[in-house]
Design an enzyme around this catalytic site. Structure first.
Site, short mmCIF file in Angstrom:
data_model
loop_
_atom_site.label_atom_id
_atom_site.label_comp_id
_atom_site.label_asym_id
_atom_site.label_seq_id
_atom_site.Cartn_x
_atom_site.Cartn_y
_atom_site.Cartn_z
N ALA A 145 0.82 -1.21 0.00
CA ALA A 145 0.00 0.00 0.00
C ALA A 145 0.85 1.26 0.00
CB ALA A 145 -0.94 -0.01 1.21
N CYS A 146 2.03 1.19 0.64
CA CYS A 146 2.88 2.38 0.72
C CYS A 146 3.49 2.74 -0.63
CB CYS A 146 3.98 2.19 1.77
SG CYS A 146 5.10 0.84 1.39
N SER A 147 3.42 1.84 -1.60
CA SER A 147 3.97 2.15 -2.93
C SER A 147 2.90 2.10 -4.00
CB SER A 147 5.11 1.18 -3.27
OG SER A 147 4.62 -0.14 -3.35
N SER A 152 8.44 -1.04 -3.04
CA SER A 152 8.12 -0.54 -1.71
C SER A 152 9.37 -0.41 -0.85
CB SER A 152 7.13 -1.49 -1.03
OG SER A 152 7.11 -1.29 0.35
#
Length: 142
Positions: free
Chosen positions: A82-84, A91
């Protein structure tokens, strides 16, 4: 008590039970994935983590092909952590964990209030995974 405090209290009342149900669903999904592909990498497996999220990679498959195959089977998933999300680069969180930073698929399970049919959807996904992975591997000539 104001309306926001009341809403927060009501929302929090069933939170522990909802977390347990989400963990059970995620664990069932991961068990099905590992039964299909024992060499699959499930990131964070066995560690404390979000109860509704499964990030995995299956060797000898391509994440884009797997994503498209799942989409054609009616399953909405995402690529990568989700962070990327939405980025081409891998990520940084996965890199810090020493994990694969490319070729990952993320499944996020919804809350019961959003998708009351989620248990049936997870069962259907586990049932579809063998065909989806076989299709991906066939497209890659494996």
């Amino acid at each position: 008590m104001d309306d926001y405090a009341q809403a927060a209290r009501i929302a929090g009342e069933g939170l522990d039970a909802e977390v347990r149900r989400l963990e059970e669903l995620r664990n069932r999904l991961e068990a099905g994935l590992l039964a299909l592909a024992p060499d699959a990498a499930i990131f964070g497996y066995g560690a404390p983590r979000l109860p509704n999220t499964c990030l995995f990679a299956v060797p000898e498959t391509d994440a884009t092909t797997l994503l498209m195959s799942l989409d054609l089977a009616g399953v909405a998933v995402s690529r990568g952590a989700a962070c990327s999300s939405g980025k081409v680069a891998g990520s940084p969180v996965l890199a810090a964990m020493g994990a694969l930073t490319q070729g990952n698929v993320r499944i996020t399970l919804p809350l019961a209030a959003v998708a009351p049919e989620r248990e049936a959807a997870v069962a259907a996904l586990v049932e579809q995974l063998p065909d989806v992975v076989a299709t991906c591997r066939a497209r890659l000539g494996l």
